[in-house]
Scaffold this motif. Structure first.
Motif, PDB file in Angstrom:
ATOM      1  N   VAL A  96       0.828  -1.209   0.000  1.00 43.07           N
ATOM      2  CA  VAL A  96       0.000   0.000   0.000  1.00 43.07           C
ATOM      3  C   VAL A  96       0.859   1.254   0.000  1.00 43.07           C
ATOM      4  N   ILE A  97       0.451   2.218  -0.823  1.00 42.47           N
ATOM      5  CA  ILE A  97       0.926   3.602  -0.706  1.00 42.47           C
ATOM      6  C   ILE A  97      -0.306   4.439  -0.382  1.00 42.47           C
ATOM      7  N   PHE A  98      -0.321   5.061   0.792  1.00 38.06           N
ATOM      8  CA  PHE A  98      -1.476   5.858   1.206  1.00 38.06           C
ATOM      9  C   PHE A  98      -1.444   7.241   0.552  1.00 38.06           C
ATOM     10  N   THR A  99      -2.625   7.732   0.206  1.00 32.11           N
ATOM     11  CA  THR A  99      -2.783   9.099  -0.303  1.00 32.11           C
ATOM     12  C   THR A  99      -3.863   9.768   0.543  1.00 32.11           C
ATOM     13  N   THR A 100      -3.525  10.878   1.184  1.00 31.47           N
ATOM     14  CA  THR A 100      -4.491  11.510   2.085  1.00 31.47           C
ATOM     15  C   THR A 100      -4.191  12.991   2.252  1.00 31.47           C
ATOM     16  N   ALA A 101      -5.195  13.744   2.644  1.00 35.59           N
ATOM     17  CA  ALA A 101      -5.030  15.180   2.909  1.00 35.59           C
ATOM     18  C   ALA A 101      -4.730  15.447   4.376  1.00 35.59           C
ATOM     19  N   PHE A 102      -4.634  14.386   5.183  1.00 32.22           N
ATOM     20  CA  PHE A 102      -4.500  14.557   6.635  1.00 32.22           C
ATOM     21  C   PHE A 102      -3.219  13.904   7.136  1.00 32.22           C
ATOM     22  N   ASP A 103      -2.276  14.740   7.581  1.00 28.62           N
ATOM     23  CA  ASP A 103      -0.972  14.198   7.961  1.00 28.62           C
ATOM     24  C   ASP A 103      -0.984  13.464   9.295  1.00 28.62           C
ATOM     25  N   GLN A 104      -2.072  13.558  10.079  1.00 26.66           N
ATOM     26  CA  GLN A 104      -2.090  12.878  11.373  1.00 26.66           C
ATOM     27  C   GLN A 104      -2.161  11.356  11.226  1.00 26.66           C
ATOM     28  N   TYR A 105      -2.401  10.887  10.004  1.00 27.61           N
ATOM     29  CA  TYR A 105      -2.501   9.445   9.798  1.00 27.61           C
ATOM     30  C   TYR A 105      -1.157   8.801   9.432  1.00 27.61           C
ATOM     31  N   ALA A 106      -0.122   9.593   9.322  1.00 28.18           N
ATOM     32  CA  ALA A 106       1.160   9.061   8.854  1.00 28.18           C
ATOM     33  C   ALA A 106       1.662   7.915   9.732  1.00 28.18           C
ATOM     34  N   LEU A 107       1.626   8.098  11.048  1.00 31.45           N
ATOM     35  CA  LEU A 107       2.117   7.064  11.956  1.00 31.45           C
ATOM     36  C   LEU A 107       1.302   5.786  11.811  1.00 31.45           C
ATOM     37  N   GLU A 108      -0.027   5.925  11.759  1.00 34.81           N
ATOM     38  CA  GLU A 108      -0.875   4.746  11.586  1.00 34.81           C
ATOM     39  C   GLU A 108      -0.577   4.049  10.259  1.00 34.81           C
ATOM     40  N   GLY A 109      -0.276   4.844   9.237  1.00 35.47           N
ATOM     41  CA  GLY A 109       0.042   4.272   7.935  1.00 35.47           C
ATOM     42  C   GLY A 109       1.258   3.377   7.987  1.00 35.47           C
ATOM     43  N   PHE A 110       2.273   3.807   8.695  1.00 36.16           N
ATOM     44  CA  PHE A 110       3.478   2.994   8.778  1.00 36.16           C
ATOM     45  C   PHE A 110       3.294   1.805   9.716  1.00 36.16           C
ATOM     46  N   LYS A 111       2.380   1.896  10.654  1.00 38.40           N
ATOM     47  CA  LYS A 111       2.092   0.759  11.530  1.00 38.40           C
ATOM     48  C   LYS A 111       1.520  -0.415  10.750  1.00 38.40           C
ATOM     49  N   VAL A 112       0.808  -0.147   9.674  1.00 32.01           N
ATOM     50  CA  VAL A 112       0.254  -1.232   8.859  1.00 32.01           C
ATOM     51  C   VAL A 112       1.174  -1.558   7.686  1.00 32.01           C
ATOM     52  N   GLU A 113       2.441  -1.167   7.803  1.00 27.11           N
ATOM     53  CA  GLU A 113       3.491  -1.539   6.861  1.00 27.11           C
ATOM     54  C   GLU A 113       3.262  -0.971   5.460  1.00 27.11           C
ATOM     55  N   ALA A 114       2.764   0.254   5.388  1.00 27.95           N
ATOM     56  CA  ALA A 114       2.640   0.922   4.101  1.00 27.95           C
ATOM     57  C   ALA A 114       4.029   1.230   3.543  1.00 27.95           C
ATOM     58  N   LEU A 115       4.168   1.176   2.215  1.00 26.11           N
ATOM     59  CA  LEU A 115       5.455   1.483   1.596  1.00 26.11           C
ATOM     60  C   LEU A 115       5.762   2.976   1.639  1.00 26.11           C
ATOM     61  N   ASP A 116       4.712   3.789   1.542  1.00 26.48           N
ATOM     62  CA  ASP A 116       4.930   5.240   1.585  1.00 26.48           C
ATOM     63  C   ASP A 116       3.601   5.930   1.887  1.00 26.48           C
ATOM     64  N   TYR A 117       3.691   7.260   2.034  1.00 25.35           N
ATOM     65  CA  TYR A 117       2.555   8.066   2.480  1.00 25.35           C
ATOM     66  C   TYR A 117       2.615   9.377   1.725  1.00 25.35           C
ATOM     67  N   LEU A 118       1.666   9.605   0.817  1.00 25.94           N
ATOM     68  CA  LEU A 118       1.639  10.820   0.006  1.00 25.94           C
ATOM     69  C   LEU A 118       0.598  11.788   0.561  1.00 25.94           C
ATOM     70  N   LEU A 119       1.041  12.981   0.910  1.00 21.76           N
ATOM     71  CA  LEU A 119       0.144  13.983   1.472  1.00 21.76           C
ATOM     72  C   LEU A 119      -0.400  14.872   0.352  1.00 21.76           C
ATOM     73  N   LYS A 120      -1.719  14.900   0.204  1.00 21.81           N
ATOM     74  CA  LYS A 120      -2.364  15.720  -0.824  1.00 21.81           C
ATOM     75  C   LYS A 120      -2.235  17.207  -0.496  1.00 21.81           C
ATOM     76  N   PRO A 121      -2.087  18.059  -1.502  1.00 19.89           N
ATOM     77  CA  PRO A 121      -1.881  17.733  -2.918  1.00 19.89           C
ATOM     78  C   PRO A 121      -0.416  17.368  -3.186  1.00 19.89           C
ATOM     79  N   PHE A 122      -0.167  16.348  -3.962  1.00 17.08           N
ATOM     80  CA  PHE A 122       1.203  15.937  -4.295  1.00 17.08           C
ATOM     81  C   PHE A 122       1.373  15.989  -5.809  1.00 17.08           C
ATOM     82  N   ASP A 123       2.605  16.242  -6.249  1.00 16.57           N
ATOM     83  CA  ASP A 123       2.871  16.330  -7.684  1.00 16.57           C
ATOM     84  C   ASP A 123       3.429  15.002  -8.202  1.00 16.57           C
ATOM     85  N   TYR A 124       3.723  14.960  -9.500  1.00 16.07           N
ATOM     86  CA  TYR A 124       4.184  13.708 -10.097  1.00 16.07           C
ATOM     87  C   TYR A 124       5.546  13.285  -9.555  1.00 16.07           C
ATOM     88  N   ALA A 125       6.409  14.244  -9.249  1.00 13.55           N
ATOM     89  CA  ALA A 125       7.735  13.905  -8.715  1.00 13.55           C
ATOM     90  C   ALA A 125       7.598  13.156  -7.388  1.00 13.55           C
TER      91      ALA A 125
END
Length: 248
Positions: A79-108
């Motif tokens: 999983v790569i998470f995409t979200t507008a809320f940065d408070q979920y970053a820690l929870e994202g890594f707890k479920v072994e996500a590969l990365d966490y993209l904070l909206k709005p994000f560009d192609y780079a």
């Protein structure tokens, strides 16, 4: 080694976000888009029937959140998470996500996350290749699987498996001396590819049985631990061949 292509699904309840990630996926050579879904429930049904390498997954969605959904996935889908809320970053890594993209994000930023997935799957393939070479030399067979169930990776000994029962989105794993099955999100087709052919056989669209644990064969039915499983026409020829090769 074959050129790496990651089969991916996008899940987001916002149409604009869904279309943006789709455009990013389509311009990335090593990503293949299988489906875009507007809800986790829609994605859940699709992944139950199709092997998926990578999910671009929104977190805040109705009915079933991205975090809840990610805990239901087996280890084959990352999983790569995409979200507008940065408070979920820690929870994202707890479920072994590969990365966490904070909206709005560009192609780079998107490409950087996708490259992390590419690196992870490249290392995984190299490891499997080395393992296969080792198994070919030693003639050892796989004797266990790790399956994801209830937020944990469970080690299941194949010798303890009586049969696998496929539901719409899940598999029930029935074990010796266990009254309740293990429930995991996976398709029978994907599971079948992981099992040793000499020990397990698909006999019905909803059942894979342990050949060593068959108690009785009665006409077109197999009895394992008092459970009757019908051998369907599609799989009958191969099963009859097994019987003939192991009959006195």
């Amino acid at each position: 080694m074959d050129k790496l292509v990651l089969k991916c699904v996008i899940v987001d309840d916002e149409p604009m976000a869904l279309n943006l990630v789709e455009s990013y996926v389509k311009k990335t050579p090593f990503l293949e888009l299988l489906k875009k879904c507007s809800s986790a429930l829609e994605a859940l049904e699709f992944i139950g029937e199709h092997p998926v390498d990578l999910l671009f997954l929104d977190i805040q969605m109705p009915d079933l959140t991205g975090l809840e959904f990610s805990r239901m996935l087996n280890g084959n889908t990352k999983v790569i998470f995409t979200t507008a809320f940065d408070q979920y970053a820690l929870e994202g890594f707890k479920v072994e996500a590969l990365d966490y993209l904070l909206k709005p994000f560009d192609y780079a930023e998107f490409l950087n996350a996708a490259n992390k997935a590419k690196t992870w799957f490249t290392m995984l393939r190299q490891g499997k290749g080395q393992l296969k070479e080792s198994q070919d030399v030693s003639s050892d067979k796989k004797d266990f699987l790790f399956v994801k169930s209830e937020y944990k990776q469970l080690r299941v000994k194949l010798a303890d498996v009586l049969y696998f029962e496929g539901l719409k989105d899940y598999i029930k794993i029935w074990l010796k001396n266990e009254p309740k099955p293990i429930l995991t999100l996976m398709s029978l087709k994907a599971l079948e590819e992981e099992l040793p052919e000499t020990d397990f056989m698909r006999v019905h669209r909803s059942f894979i049985v342990s050949l060593k644990n068959i108690d009785v064969i009665e006409r077109s039915q197999i009895i394992i631990n008092d459970q009757r499983i019908t051998v369907s026409e599609q799989y009958k020829t191969r099963f009859l061949e097994f019987i003939n090769n192991n009959s006195l």
